[in-house]
Design an enzyme around this catalytic site. Structure first.
Site, mmCIF file in Angstrom:
data_model
loop_
_atom_site.group_PDB
_atom_site.id
_atom_site.type_symbol
_atom_site.label_atom_id
_atom_site.label_comp_id
_atom_site.label_asym_id
_atom_site.label_seq_id
_atom_site.Cartn_x
_atom_site.Cartn_y
_atom_site.Cartn_z
ATOM 1 N N LEU A 1 -32.630 -5.700 60.567
ATOM 2 C CA LEU A 1 -32.388 -4.922 59.644
ATOM 3 C C LEU A 1 -33.553 -4.017 59.613
ATOM 4 C CD1 LEU A 1 -30.976 -4.271 56.919
ATOM 5 C CD2 LEU A 1 -32.572 -5.872 55.863
ATOM 6 N N GLU B 1 -32.925 0.269 53.730
ATOM 7 C CA GLU B 1 -32.411 1.425 53.236
ATOM 8 C C GLU B 1 -33.573 2.210 52.593
ATOM 9 O OE1 GLU B 1 -28.589 1.046 51.413
ATOM 10 O OE2 GLU B 1 -29.338 1.948 49.595
ATOM 11 N N ARG C 1 -21.245 -3.347 48.032
ATOM 12 C CA ARG C 1 -22.550 -3.793 47.041
ATOM 13 C C ARG C 1 -23.482 -2.413 47.431
ATOM 14 N NH1 ARG C 1 -27.440 -5.390 48.473
ATOM 15 N NH2 ARG C 1 -27.084 -6.577 50.546
ATOM 16 N N HIS D 1 -23.888 -7.230 57.313
ATOM 17 C CA HIS D 1 -25.018 -7.608 56.420
ATOM 18 C C HIS D 1 -24.872 -8.618 55.342
ATOM 19 C CE1 HIS D 1 -28.890 -6.723 54.941
ATOM 20 N NE2 HIS D 1 -28.505 -6.232 53.962
#
Lengths: 237, 594
Positions: B255, B258, B397, B356
């Site tokens: 990951l 963001e 989400r 994710h």
């Protein structure tokens, strides 16, 4: 395809089956295009022999599960580049802790020392409605401390910890002790220093600095230990 | 082995899982004086919450004006109106309280110049009901999950919580009335099987991102709670909705938060174009994750991907001040160097959408109580975090709402248990005859299976099937074919064989038992996805395109409802979305755009 064979010597011991530990020669086909890290290769080895046992989880160096002794040096399998490894790659469990099976050690003693430093914020003043304030500079004091992942690479590379794992807190525990001493929100600095002012708990550290050398997060427990000693001196005068 | 050979341990409550939600629940129970056992497959600080990076949302308003009602609006919109508005209001209103509480527990948040918690912008979080990005994500550099998990564990050390570390829960115990009486678990070090007999059982087992081949998730994220619930006859809700995070490191899957885009990072295609301007003119790179992931895949599919195979796009922060990168994004710099072989100060990071997060899960209400299809709580059973479906995330989400979910519903589930135990609503009931039969049969089969299928190969086949048949874009024919494939793989899962028969730390056995859970999740996902004949949030199909009647392919007339998948007969039913919040007006259905 950049495939080639990698050779390993791996510490094996299953108390259910083996009389004594032994080193096993293992080899595996590796694709250097896909496999970057030692953990990728361990996954391949395990696909061929499901009895090979080790801990792993996040595979990105943040959970601290897959610490082991790699070619004589402690590190995380998931952060170890395979191209840099001398072959046969010798894998052993972390030194100084009892082995449960293969590369899995019993970490009870390690966590006992971590818990012994009261690794939690102590502040029993009435809780304000909002956050407790801390300046960016005060917060910066926690950098290099709060990032510890409790992988035990440091403590199990420390000769002082090998000799006195029950009495010497060890680099990981001391780094975490200092993480709370350095936190302006914590109110137990004096008790924390009292607790460590002991010929064993803190002062078995002889600045050998193996801990700094092996930390996969590039943290510096020796520096933290130095700071604790400094504070003890300062409050004595 | 038979029931009589299993030892039974009695507790007021048992919590399965010691990530963010399990640890938050444990604080409530330990400080509330309940005799509690917390079971975890890994040492608590190794749980996958540790990998969360960017932040936890709360409308603290530390840097600019913010309001929980705006946060609620963004979450409803982000969910593509599939989230339940009572639960969403509850979560967003509680956010400031639980985040401040976490700070009091010792969480080392970054700070503003005034000494308050530092907040950064994040995808889909806007001010004034969708106007412009707002600073709502409370962050500790880009290690928020790590800092949070450790702070929660540390608080539990202080509270003397009793942990059972490296214990894997295998099955739920229910009696004839349907009440949940605890779990049966395996101690990994010794191979011993023990029943944890409890008045209340909280599942905090996390997600099942490992059903996909390419995933940001840890190896341990195998949907154990979902598998246990499904086998015990609990329906799973909205399992077709999986989040593909826009920025996983190409090839490695690791990951990249963001928060990188929150700090000013930009996505670029092979023409060096900031392509998000075309897809989301207002929010641009900070649009919702489903929107950004689809834009990226569209760019790649239309030939504007980067690299020799044109199969990724670039996340560019080379225009940011290196000091900002070192201060706010040190962890992603480390990850980029480790897993992409580039320093993001000097060169952009190759990224692709990567599985994710699981929006669906075990159906609960906002109190963390597991509920049946009619909304009535299942006695003695609670769930929180990624395993649960409250539903606050609906069809997609928002970033940072997962860490918030853990805190809010970890706490509320703990409070519900305290209340239900105190009132006598849940009490110890006798364990039914044969309560361990199914579990012991599973273990016994693994010990004796010969000529069976290989665990590793079967799992890979499952993961590749999910990746191919149920990804960012979904296709009618592929979904139908995918369901058939999963049914075939299910047969292989039922006859897995392990060579390792040791009682001591048998990881082969653990992986085989995990595969029993992965298959339930994979099947629930594909069957639910095949059946939902519309596009909504993260579920977008080719036969439900954007039309004037159904903008974005969303079909509210027929599909504005939650899916419920039952393992028995792999059957589906549906229940309405709760559109009535607790105190404010309903946020009415609207076309979603950023």
């Amino acid at each position: 395809m950049a495939t080639s064979t990698m050779e390993f010597k791996i510490y094996r011991y299953d108390p259910d089956r083996d009389e004594a530990p032994y080193m096993q020669d293992m080899s595996v086909q590796v694709d250097f295009e896909i496999d970057r890290k030692l953990l990728d290769v361990l996954t391949r080895l395990k696909a061929g022999d499901d009895t090979l046992s080790y801990r792993r989880s996040c595979r990105e160096g943040i959970c601290g599960s897959d610490a082991m002794n790699i070619n004589g040096k402690n590190g995380l399998a998931c952060l170890t580049d395979i191209r840099d490894l001398k072959q046969p790659v010798v894998l052993r469990p972390l030194p100084g802790l009892p082995v449960i099976r293969d590369l899995i050690v019993d970490m009870t003693q390690f966590f006992k020392q971590y818990h012994s430093v009261k690794p939690y914020l102590i502040n029993d003043s009435p809780r304000p409605e909002r956050e407790r304030l801390q300046s960016p500079e005060e917060r910066d004091e926690l950098n290099g401390l709060y990032e510890c992942i409790l992988c035990a690479c440091c403590s199990t590379s420390c000769p002082s910890f090998w000799w006195n794992p029950d009495k010497f807190v060890g680099p990981a525990g001391l780094l975490n002790a200092y993480r709370f001493i350095a936190d302006t929100r914590d109110e137990a600095t004096n008790e924390r220093l009292d607790d460590l002012e002991d010929p064993y708990r803190l002062f078995r550290c002889h600045s050998i600095m193996n801990c700094v050398d092996v930390c996969p997060k590039n943290l510096n427990p020796t520096r933290a230990i130095g700071k604790i000693k400094e504070m003890m001196v300062r409050r004595a005068i | 082995m038979s029931n009589s050979s299993i030892s039974v341990r009695k507790f007021d409550a048992v919590i399965v899982g010691a990530g963010g939600s399990g640890l938050r629940a444990a604080i409530q129970l330990s400080e509330g004086g309940l005799k509690t056992a917390v079971l975890s497959k890994v040492f608590p600080t190794r749980s996958h919450t540790v990998a969360a990076q960017g932040g936890v949302s709360a409308s603290l308003g530390n840097s600019e004006e913010d309001h929980w009602h705006w946060h609620m609006y963004d979450t409803v919109k982000g969910s593509d109106w599939l989230g339940d508005q009572d639960a969403i209001e509850y979560m967003c209103r509680k956010a400031p309280e639980v985040v401040v509480e976490l700070e009091h527990f010792g969480m080392p948040f970054d700070r503003t110049d005034e000494g308050k918690i530092y907040q950064r912008p994040f995808g889909g979080h806007m001010s004034n009901f969708g106007e412009k990005p707002v600073r709502r994500a409370c962050a500790a550099a880009d290690r928020t999950g790590h800092a949070m998990l450790h702070a929660l564990y540390q608080r539990n050390v202080r509270a003397n919580t009793q942990f059972f570390v490296e214990w894997m829960a295998l099955d739920l115990i229910r009696d004839e009335s349907g009440q949940v009486l605890g779990v049966i678990a395996l101690e990994m070090e010794t191979g011993e099987v023990v029943a944890f007999h409890a008045k209340a059982t909280i599942f905090a087992t996390g997600g099942a991102g490992r059903i996909y081949y390419s995933s940001t998730n840890a190896f341990i994220n195998t949907g154990d709670g979902l598998g246990m619930a499904a086998r015990a006859g609990i329906a799973l809700e909205d399992m077709e909705f999986w989040q593909f995070h826009p920025t996983g490191v190409a090839g490695a899957g690791v990951l990249i938060t963001e928060g990188v885009r929150g700090e000013g990072g930009i996505l670029r295609n092979s023409d060096n174009e900031r392509f998000m301007e075309r897809y989301a003119p207002n929010a641009k790179d900070l649009a919702s994750r489903d929107v950004v992931s689809r834009a990226m895949v569209t760019e790649i599919n239309e030939g504007r991907g980067c690299g020799p195979n044109k199969d990724f796009v670039l996340l560019d922060i080379t225009h940011l001040d290196p000091a900002t990168i070192m201060k706010r994004l040190p962890g992603i710099r480390e990850i980029s160097i480790q897993f992409a072989g580039i320093d993001p100060i000097q060169a952009p990071i190759p990224v692709v959408p990567t599985c994710h997060y699981q929006m669906g899960g075990i159906p609960t209400n906002f109190k963390g109580q597991v509920v049946a299809a009619d909304g009535v709580p299942v006695k003695g059973f609670y769930a929180a975090g990624e395993v649960a479906c409250a539903s606050v995330h609906g069809a997609n989400r928002l970033g940072t709402n997962s860490l918030l979910d853990l805190l809010v519903f970890g706490k509320s589930s703990g409070d519900s248990v305290i209340e239900d135990v105190a009132s006598g609503e849940v009490m110890h009931q006798d364990l039914p005859a044969g309560f361990a039969d199914r579990t012991l049969a599973r273990l016994n089969r693994l010990n004796t299976q010969t000529g069976g299928s290989n665990v590793n190969e079967t799992r890979l086949e499952l993961q590749r099937t999910m990746q191919k048949h149920c990804g960012v874009f979904r296709f009618k024919d592929m979904l139908v074919e995918g369901v058939a494939k999963i049914v075939e793989i299910e047969k292989e899962v039922a006859r897995t064989e392990i060579k390792d028969k040791s009682q001591v730390w048998n990881t082969a056995r653990v992986e085989a038992l995990e595969l029993d859970n992965l298959i339930e999740v994979a099947k629930a996902t594909l069957v639910s996805a095949e059946a939902r004949k519309e596009s909504r949030g993260a579920h977008v199909r080719d036969d439900a395109p954007d039309t004037p009647e159904n903008p974005n392919g969303r079909d509210d007339a027929n599909w504005h409802k939650h899916t419920l998948w039952q393992r028995e007969g792999s059957s589906l039913s549906y229940k309405p979305v709760t559109m009535t919040p607790l105190t404010v007006e309903s946020i009415a259905l609207k076309t979603r755009s950023y």
